[in-house]
Design a protein around this motif. Structure first.
Motif, PDB file in Angstrom:
ATOM      1  N   UNK A   1       7.318  12.806   0.947  1.00  0.00           N
ATOM      2  CA  UNK A   1       6.886  11.963   2.072  1.00  0.00           C
ATOM      3  C   UNK A   1       6.868  12.711   3.400  1.00  0.00           C
ATOM      4  N   UNK A   2       7.135  14.006   3.349  1.00  0.00           N
ATOM      5  CA  UNK A   2       7.092  14.809   4.575  1.00  0.00           C
ATOM      6  C   UNK A   2       5.658  15.316   4.754  1.00  0.00           C
ATOM      7  N   UNK A   3       4.810  14.460   5.314  1.00  0.00           N
ATOM      8  CA  UNK A   3       3.389  14.763   5.401  1.00  0.00           C
ATOM      9  C   UNK A   3       3.083  15.864   6.423  1.00  0.00           C
ATOM     10  N   UNK A   4       4.039  16.157   7.304  1.00  0.00           N
ATOM     11  CA  UNK A   4       3.818  17.186   8.309  1.00  0.00           C
ATOM     12  C   UNK A   4       4.074  18.591   7.766  1.00  0.00           C
ATOM     13  N   UNK A   5       4.782  18.678   6.651  1.00  0.00           N
ATOM     14  CA  UNK A   5       5.063  19.979   6.040  1.00  0.00           C
ATOM     15  C   UNK A   5       4.155  20.155   4.822  1.00  0.00           C
TER      16      UNK A   5
ATOM     17  N   UNK B   1       5.764   1.871  -8.467  1.00  0.00           N
ATOM     18  CA  UNK B   1       5.885   3.085  -9.282  1.00  0.00           C
ATOM     19  C   UNK B   1       4.515   3.756  -9.443  1.00  0.00           C
ATOM     20  N   UNK B   2       3.472   2.962  -9.679  1.00  0.00           N
ATOM     21  CA  UNK B   2       2.120   3.527  -9.796  1.00  0.00           C
ATOM     22  C   UNK B   2       1.696   4.189  -8.487  1.00  0.00           C
ATOM     23  N   UNK B   3       1.988   3.517  -7.379  1.00  0.00           N
ATOM     24  CA  UNK B   3       1.652   4.093  -6.074  1.00  0.00           C
ATOM     25  C   UNK B   3       2.356   5.432  -5.853  1.00  0.00           C
ATOM     26  N   UNK B   4       3.614   5.495  -6.263  1.00  0.00           N
ATOM     27  CA  UNK B   4       4.381   6.736  -6.089  1.00  0.00           C
ATOM     28  C   UNK B   4       3.806   7.854  -6.944  1.00  0.00           C
ATOM     29  N   UNK B   5       3.448   7.548  -8.185  1.00  0.00           N
ATOM     30  CA  UNK B   5       2.868   8.566  -9.062  1.00  0.00           C
ATOM     31  C   UNK B   5       1.538   9.060  -8.517  1.00  0.00           C
ATOM     32  N   UNK B   6       0.725   8.153  -7.992  1.00  0.00           N
ATOM     33  CA  UNK B   6      -0.560   8.537  -7.407  1.00  0.00           C
ATOM     34  C   UNK B   6      -0.331   9.430  -6.190  1.00  0.00           C
ATOM     35  N   UNK B   7       0.666   9.086  -5.394  1.00  0.00           N
ATOM     36  CA  UNK B   7       0.999   9.870  -4.203  1.00  0.00           C
ATOM     37  C   UNK B   7       1.445  11.284  -4.599  1.00  0.00           C
ATOM     38  N   UNK B   8       2.295  11.372  -5.610  1.00  0.00           N
ATOM     39  CA  UNK B   8       2.787  12.669  -6.083  1.00  0.00           C
ATOM     40  C   UNK B   8       1.638  13.519  -6.611  1.00  0.00           C
ATOM     41  N   UNK B   9       0.736  12.895  -7.384  1.00  0.00           N
ATOM     42  CA  UNK B   9      -0.391  13.643  -7.945  1.00  0.00           C
ATOM     43  C   UNK B   9      -1.323  14.139  -6.847  1.00  0.00           C
TER      44      UNK B   9
ATOM     45  N   UNK C   1       0.812  -1.220   0.000  1.00  0.00           N
ATOM     46  CA  UNK C   1       0.000   0.000   0.000  1.00  0.00           C
ATOM     47  C   UNK C   1       0.847   1.273   0.000  1.00  0.00           C
ATOM     48  N   UNK C   2       2.154   1.104   0.182  1.00  0.00           N
ATOM     49  CA  UNK C   2       3.046   2.259   0.298  1.00  0.00           C
ATOM     50  C   UNK C   2       4.146   2.184  -0.755  1.00  0.00           C
ATOM     51  N   UNK C   3       4.396   3.315  -1.414  1.00  0.00           N
ATOM     52  CA  UNK C   3       5.391   3.329  -2.492  1.00  0.00           C
ATOM     53  C   UNK C   3       6.827   3.189  -1.988  1.00  0.00           C
ATOM     54  N   UNK C   4       7.021   3.227  -0.674  1.00  0.00           N
ATOM     55  CA  UNK C   4       8.372   3.079  -0.121  1.00  0.00           C
ATOM     56  C   UNK C   4       8.716   1.646   0.276  1.00  0.00           C
TER      57      UNK C   4
ATOM     58  N   UNK D   1      17.011  20.345  -3.554  1.00  0.00           N
ATOM     59  CA  UNK D   1      17.011  19.698  -4.867  1.00  0.00           C
ATOM     60  C   UNK D   1      15.675  19.925  -5.558  1.00  0.00           C
ATOM     61  N   UNK D   2      15.697  19.885  -6.870  1.00  0.00           N
ATOM     62  CA  UNK D   2      14.478  19.995  -7.660  1.00  0.00           C
ATOM     63  C   UNK D   2      14.544  19.006  -8.817  1.00  0.00           C
ATOM     64  N   UNK D   3      13.425  18.633  -9.406  1.00  0.00           N
ATOM     65  CA  UNK D   3      12.078  19.050  -9.018  1.00  0.00           C
ATOM     66  C   UNK D   3      11.615  18.385  -7.729  1.00  0.00           C
ATOM     67  N   UNK D   4      10.623  18.968  -7.102  1.00  0.00           N
ATOM     68  CA  UNK D   4      10.169  18.499  -5.800  1.00  0.00           C
ATOM     69  C   UNK D   4       9.690  17.047  -5.839  1.00  0.00           C
ATOM     70  N   UNK D   5       9.213  16.575  -7.020  1.00  0.00           N
ATOM     71  CA  UNK D   5       8.670  15.215  -7.129  1.00  0.00           C
ATOM     72  C   UNK D   5       9.707  14.125  -6.839  1.00  0.00           C
ATOM     73  N   UNK D   6      11.002  14.454  -6.988  1.00  0.00           N
ATOM     74  CA  UNK D   6      12.036  13.434  -6.796  1.00  0.00           C
ATOM     75  C   UNK D   6      12.783  13.622  -5.476  1.00  0.00           C
ATOM     76  N   UNK D   7      12.244  14.471  -4.606  1.00  0.00           N
ATOM     77  CA  UNK D   7      12.909  14.732  -3.320  1.00  0.00           C
ATOM     78  C   UNK D   7      12.151  14.042  -2.181  1.00  0.00           C
ATOM     79  N   UNK D   8      12.794  13.875  -1.035  1.00  0.00           N
ATOM     80  CA  UNK D   8      12.121  13.275   0.131  1.00  0.00           C
ATOM     81  C   UNK D   8      10.928  14.090   0.626  1.00  0.00           C
ATOM     82  N   UNK D   9      10.810  15.332   0.128  1.00  0.00           N
ATOM     83  CA  UNK D   9       9.711  16.194   0.581  1.00  0.00           C
ATOM     84  C   UNK D   9       8.345  15.576   0.287  1.00  0.00           C
TER      85      UNK D   9
END
Length: 217
Positions: free
Chosen positions: A140-144, A71-79, A31-34, A130-138
């Motif tokens: 997964x930073x759900x608190x920010x 990969x699909x989970x990660x893309x859905x998360x990013x979107x 259930x998690x992209x990580x 780092x940019x773009x933001x989609x490829x950074x640990x940000x």
């Protein structure tokens, strides 16, 4: 004896069926992209769906399907994060650049520079190393919940800004038309105190300012 092509067809159907069941298993467990393959591989080893597919196609193909799912989970998360950022952006713009005179003459890139100078900039935006933001640990930073600054460089963000600018221009125009309306009323010989509004309205409804006014005004 089963003809060769019939046997090949049956094998293909068997593999397709096993693949469907294995993909169902992966979607149920992962259930998690990580998630990492070694961990998930160990968890699935006791499941029939996993064993059948690995027997027919091998571990490498099982791993590849897992990676595609992740990969699909990660893309859905990013979107999902992108939608949240874009939904927050109008409020950020209303807070940081509410004055039409400050931005009306600028390009979107110019407005971004103005936004950076605002005292509350860091309340709404985060500047990532780092940019773009989609490829950074940000991601997964759900608190920010702050908006990554580089998101502003996307067409979607510019469209949000254009909408904000349009609202400010409409508000300015409406204010100007409200003033003109009051001026016309004060000098019009056709609109006098005590005259029914329906009758008075017929003398001004073709004026430009009338089209900008709400009925309640």
């Amino acid at each position: 004896m089963i003809p060769y092509f019939e046997a090949l067809k049956q094998q293909s159907q068997q593999i397709a069926s096993a693949k469907d069941r294995y993909e169902w298993l992966v979607s149920r467990i992962v259930k998690n992209h990580n998630e990492m393959w070694p961990t998930i591989n160990r968890r699935m080893e006791t499941f029939t769906e996993y064993k059948e597919y690995v027997f027919l196609e091998g571990t490498s193909k099982a791993k590849k399907l897992f990676q595609q799912h992740v990969h699909r989970l990660k893309q859905e998360h990013i979107e999902k994060r992108r939608r949240i950022y874009l939904n927050t952006l109008p409020q950020a713009l209303r807070t940081l650049v509410p004055d039409l005179d400050e931005i009306d003459h600028l390009s979107w890139s110019g407005v971004q520079k103005v936004i950076e100078t605002k005292r509350e900039f860091s309340t709404w935006f985060v500047v990532l190393d780092d940019t773009p933001w989609e490829v950074t640990p940000h991601i997964d930073n759900m608190e920010d919940e702050r908006i990554p600054q580089d998101l502003l460089e996307t067409p979607a963000a510019e469209a949000v800004y254009e909408n904000h600018l349009g609202h400010l221009r409409d508000d300015r125009k409406r204010a100007e038309m409200r003033w003109e309306f009051k001026e016309k009323l004060s000098i019009s010989p056709f609109v006098t105190p005590g005259k029914p509004w329906e009758e008075a309205r017929s003398f001004i409804m073709n004026e430009e300012f009338y089209q900008w006014l709400e009925e309640t005004e």
